[in-house]
Enzyme design. Sequence first.
Site, PDB file in Angstrom:
ATOM      1  N   LYS A 129       0.696  -1.125   0.026  1.00  0.00           N
ATOM      2  CA  LYS A 129      -0.194   0.111   0.139  1.00  0.00           C
ATOM      3  C   LYS A 129       0.934   1.304  -0.039  1.00  0.00           C
ATOM      4  O   LYS A 129       0.497   2.185  -0.601  1.00  0.00           O
ATOM      5  CB  LYS A 129      -0.927   0.022   1.185  1.00  0.00           C
ATOM      6  CG  LYS A 129      -2.281  -0.656   0.767  1.00  0.00           C
ATOM      7  CD  LYS A 129      -2.578  -1.849   0.746  1.00  0.00           C
ATOM      8  CE  LYS A 129      -2.350  -2.762  -0.573  1.00  0.00           C
ATOM      9  NZ  LYS A 129      -2.620  -3.833  -0.619  1.00  0.00           N
ATOM     10  N   HIS A 160     -23.064  15.896   0.688  1.00  0.00           N
ATOM     11  CA  HIS A 160     -22.832  16.544  -0.729  1.00  0.00           C
ATOM     12  C   HIS A 160     -21.791  17.362  -0.915  1.00  0.00           C
ATOM     13  O   HIS A 160     -21.869  18.127  -0.146  1.00  0.00           O
ATOM     14  CB  HIS A 160     -24.251  16.877  -1.312  1.00  0.00           C
ATOM     15  CG  HIS A 160     -24.019  17.439  -2.865  1.00  0.00           C
ATOM     16  ND1 HIS A 160     -24.150  16.433  -3.903  1.00  0.00           N
ATOM     17  CD2 HIS A 160     -23.937  18.637  -3.313  1.00  0.00           C
ATOM     18  CE1 HIS A 160     -24.153  17.225  -4.809  1.00  0.00           C
ATOM     19  NE2 HIS A 160     -24.139  18.252  -4.628  1.00  0.00           N
TER      20      HIS A 160
HETATM   21  P1  NAD Z   1      -5.569 -15.086  -5.622  1.00  0.00           P
HETATM   22  O1  NAD Z   1      -6.194 -16.422  -5.569  1.00  0.00           O
HETATM   23  O2  NAD Z   1      -6.149 -13.811  -5.555  1.00  0.00           O
HETATM   24  O3  NAD Z   1      -5.135 -15.088  -7.320  1.00  0.00           O
HETATM   25  C1  NAD Z   1      -4.376 -15.915  -7.969  1.00  0.00           C
HETATM   26  C2  NAD Z   1      -4.652 -16.075  -9.513  1.00  0.00           C
HETATM   27  O4  NAD Z   1      -3.753 -16.875 -10.180  1.00  0.00           O
HETATM   28  C3  NAD Z   1      -6.143 -16.580  -9.774  1.00  0.00           C
HETATM   29  O5  NAD Z   1      -6.995 -15.705 -10.366  1.00  0.00           O
HETATM   30  C4  NAD Z   1      -5.793 -18.028 -10.428  1.00  0.00           C
HETATM   31  O6  NAD Z   1      -6.730 -18.215 -11.355  1.00  0.00           O
HETATM   32  C5  NAD Z   1      -4.336 -17.643 -11.223  1.00  0.00           C
HETATM   33  N1  NAD Z   1      -3.571 -18.732 -11.734  1.00  0.00           N
HETATM   34  C6  NAD Z   1      -3.454 -19.809 -10.977  1.00  0.00           C
HETATM   35  N2  NAD Z   1      -2.444 -20.631 -11.650  1.00  0.00           N
HETATM   36  C7  NAD Z   1      -2.114 -19.965 -12.968  1.00  0.00           C
HETATM   37  C8  NAD Z   1      -1.195 -20.209 -13.927  1.00  0.00           C
HETATM   38  N3  NAD Z   1      -0.649 -21.375 -14.049  1.00  0.00           N
HETATM   39  N4  NAD Z   1      -1.343 -19.567 -14.921  1.00  0.00           N
HETATM   40  C9  NAD Z   1      -1.904 -18.338 -15.088  1.00  0.00           C
HETATM   41  N5  NAD Z   1      -2.797 -17.957 -13.691  1.00  0.00           N
HETATM   42  C10 NAD Z   1      -3.016 -18.752 -12.751  1.00  0.00           C
HETATM   43  O7  NAD Z   1      -4.044 -15.041  -5.228  1.00  0.00           O
HETATM   44  P2  NAD Z   1      -2.969 -14.039  -4.922  1.00  0.00           P
HETATM   45  O8  NAD Z   1      -3.229 -13.097  -5.943  1.00  0.00           O
HETATM   46  O9  NAD Z   1      -1.584 -14.881  -5.133  1.00  0.00           O
HETATM   47  O10 NAD Z   1      -3.033 -13.625  -3.525  1.00  0.00           O
HETATM   48  C11 NAD Z   1      -3.035 -14.461  -2.437  1.00  0.00           C
HETATM   49  C12 NAD Z   1      -3.923 -14.156  -1.333  1.00  0.00           C
HETATM   50  O11 NAD Z   1      -3.379 -13.036  -0.647  1.00  0.00           O
HETATM   51  C13 NAD Z   1      -5.301 -14.200  -1.671  1.00  0.00           C
HETATM   52  O12 NAD Z   1      -5.947 -15.144  -1.165  1.00  0.00           O
HETATM   53  C14 NAD Z   1      -5.594 -12.721  -1.102  1.00  0.00           C
HETATM   54  O13 NAD Z   1      -6.732 -12.948  -0.385  1.00  0.00           O
HETATM   55  C15 NAD Z   1      -4.602 -12.216  -0.155  1.00  0.00           C
HETATM   56  N6  NAD Z   1      -4.326 -10.924  -0.753  1.00  0.00           N
HETATM   57  C16 NAD Z   1      -5.363  -9.847  -0.460  1.00  0.00           C
HETATM   58  C17 NAD Z   1      -4.856  -8.465  -0.747  1.00  0.00           C
HETATM   59  C18 NAD Z   1      -5.828  -7.382  -0.517  1.00  0.00           C
HETATM   60  O14 NAD Z   1      -6.870  -7.711   0.162  1.00  0.00           O
HETATM   61  N7  NAD Z   1      -5.783  -6.522  -1.174  1.00  0.00           N
HETATM   62  C19 NAD Z   1      -3.605  -8.191  -1.568  1.00  0.00           C
HETATM   63  C20 NAD Z   1      -2.735  -9.096  -1.817  1.00  0.00           C
HETATM   64  C21 NAD Z   1      -3.040 -10.574  -1.494  1.00  0.00           C
END
Ligand code: NAD
Length: 472
Positions: free
Chosen positions: A54, A446
């Site tokens: 962030k 507003h």
């Molecule tokens: P995520 O599950 O959000 O996204 C991973 C993505 O990778 C999915 O959309 C999936 O379909 C894709 N994917 C998987 N294998 C793949 C492949 N071989 N080729 C291409 N795409 C593929 O996981 P993340 O982004 O790694 O985040 C991990 C965790 O961290 C999440 O559970 C999230 O809750 C947390 N997180 C939260 C925040 C936030 O709250 N703003 C920020 C960062 C992380």
Amino acid sequence: MNPPDHTPLLVIGAGPGGYTAAFMAADLKIDVTLVDIKPNPGGICLFEGCIPTKALLHAVKIIADTKAAQDIGIEFKELYADPPKINRFKDDVVKKLTSGLGQLAKMRQIRYIRGRAEFLNSSSVKISSEDGSGQELSFDQAIIATGSQSVHLPFEPPSDLILDSTTALNIQEIPKTLLIVGGGYIGLEFATIYSELGCHVTVAEMLPQLLPQADHDLVAILQKRLELNLAGLHTATSVREIKGTAKGLSVKLEDKDGNIRNEGYEKILMAVGRKPLTQGLNLEKTSVELTPNGFIKVNDQRRTSDPKIYAIGDVAGQPMLAHKAAHEARVAARVIAGQDTAFHPSAIPSVIYTNPEMAWCGLTETEAKEKSRDIKTLKFPWMASGRAVTLNRTEGLTKLIVDAQDGKLLGMGIIGESAGEMIAEGLLAMQLGATARDIMHTIHPHPTLSETIMEAAEIYLGQSTHIFRRQK
Ligand code: NAD
């Protein structure tokens, strides 16, 4: 090895779950020992996750706003971003917050032990320090809050050019090209950071939609905006092979029709999800059980199958979000203090800090349709918001999912500037069981973006002031 020592409550892991549990337990007059490998409380969220990203996203938002200022008559002759200095700002933010948590732990007289804990049995652990020394500690009750770790693809070669969400935080040197594998939270937040710092970023997401958990109409707005900044954004595309080359990395990408193409990148960021971190805890020496997905099995009070052991946060199930961990932490601490409480949140928010931000809570429209729920979807486009027009950010959309019969709010989704701050209104409304009528009768200031929530609610009765719909 020192002789065994004793603590009434042991908390393993000092992230937002662990430190919140420890602080609350101490406030409830329980004697607590908190163990973590880091020098201060904070965990992945503060040291390597939510907070440093962030800080970087704030820095790159200034770059984006500075560029966008041209559109409203403000021009900066030269825009110069200094990644090492931005990196220092990020490190200072982390230091400030984690040392603050260290102070708060001290003031609460929590014993903080730096080391790695592993269970010896259901009532004692061994804590090993980095210098090789160790100590045994017995406990009356323990909370496991060890979080999660990045998932890696089986064919990833060992290479410094392949980043994960921790190594990608070091922005001292920005690569010319970066492939981000995964279009989820981590992938899209880092795509925003690196692209604003001048890197040619390509995102490859395996599923047909980015952020598959969110509604398509919200994601479509985000995708359109991201496409303006990214070198490529490919959905339904999987990475099949990664190889090191003299110039960097070569990847094989496969699209939905099975076509394979080779592309070259200087670096790759793997953001394909996270998995619960139970490795090294020696849970087999306790009665703690795991789910088929590797999470620790817990009940609604966050008790595991072992009567003395609780688990909270990423290690205890989805969604892996810091605010969910902190909420579970308060439940577990209260239960341990003898209070009768349980984890039954009315909704858990999701926020993705891209530009614009996207946030949602409760039921999505897609889930409502899958469950055949009788709902009304109320959408207010930000083109009709005075505040959005003054900010020159009219791409946003606010939508409410309400029960078609009684108008009760079931879910909310927002894409647009400050969506992450605004979603809290939806959560409070859901917690209080509010209806579209309640929201519409609440006078919103507003001009603010929050009015989009009130005006979306008005649509429940057919009209909203700033949108004209011909009466049927
Ligand atoms: P995520 O599950 O959000 O996204 C991973 C993505 O990778 C999915 O959309 C999936 O379909 C894709 N994917 C998987 N294998 C793949 C492949 N071989 N080729 C291409 N795409 C593929 O996981 P993340 O982004 O790694 O985040 C991990 C965790 O961290 C999440 O559970 C999230 O809750 C947390 N997180 C939260 C925040 C936030 O709250 N703003 C920020 C960062 C992380």
